[in-house]
Design an enzyme around this catalytic site. Sequence first.
Site, PDB file in Angstrom:
ATOM      1  CD  GLU A   1      76.523  25.274  -9.798  1.00 58.49           C
ATOM      2  OE1 GLU A   1      77.162  26.116 -10.436  1.00 58.49           O
ATOM      3  OE2 GLU A   1      75.287  25.304  -9.682  1.00 58.49           O
TER       4      GLU A   1
ATOM      5  CD  GLU B   1      74.626  29.460 -13.439  1.00 63.59           C
ATOM      6  OE1 GLU B   1      73.571  28.888 -13.128  1.00 63.59           O
ATOM      7  OE2 GLU B   1      75.690  29.322 -12.807  1.00 63.59           O
TER       8      GLU B   1
END
Length: 269
Positions: A150, A248
């Site tokens: 990520e 998120e």
Amino acid sequence: MSSRGPTVTMKFASNLSFMFGESPKITERYQLAKQAGFKAVETGFPLGFTAQEVADARSKAGVKQVLINIFTGDVTKGEMGFAAIPGKEDEFKKSVALTIEYAKALDCKKIHVMSGKVESPNEINDSTYESNMRFAIEKFQAEDIVALIEPINSITMPNYYMNSFEKGLEIVKKINSPHLRLMLDLFHLQHARGNITRTIKEYLPYLGHVQVAQVPDRHEPDTAGELNYRYVFSLLEKEGYKDYIGLEYRPKAGSAEGLKWIKNFGYTL
């Protein structure tokens, strides 16, 4: 009115490290997510809890764990993983083994491997990162687990090594393993480079997970901000993304109350 076909749906997973902070314990948030209607969750590494405690919480709630972050080290000292840090290879290998233990207990098949912070990255960091990622992938493959890279933007997390989507994609292509994929967090993508439409289309074949939050305040997708998430979700559908989307974000008010956007956007949990 939605223009989507009746068989198309989006799968959402609550990120328990960001949502349901109404409880300070991540083990209790599994049940809160279930009560809110979620069938799937993702988490950072559950520091302070044993693998069995977390597994019991997930099992009791009856939700699926789709992603877990690798053990990051001591976050109070600013540690955010070890993958790109020379001299920390032993710590990295231990973090891989520990996170595999948790992932297996949770029946989780994706691990986000964090790179760590580096003030002035150089070729040594690059080679250390690639070597460590190859080590992790070999261990994950034996357990049928996929490693995720990520890229995290340098505005909200300064000095994070893996801060470039181009670099992340380059590594995924270079290692070329079915057990390594890229994670596309739209919050970080917008901060780092924007160009959302073209990036989704170009990167989709290499994606293993998507996460969302509004920019810049990291709240729900329907809150005021830079991104039109109705368009983003329709684009992901149109391009054929069928995996989970991790939420998120930091709820602006209550976690459950903030979920109204899902119905307003024409989706369900």
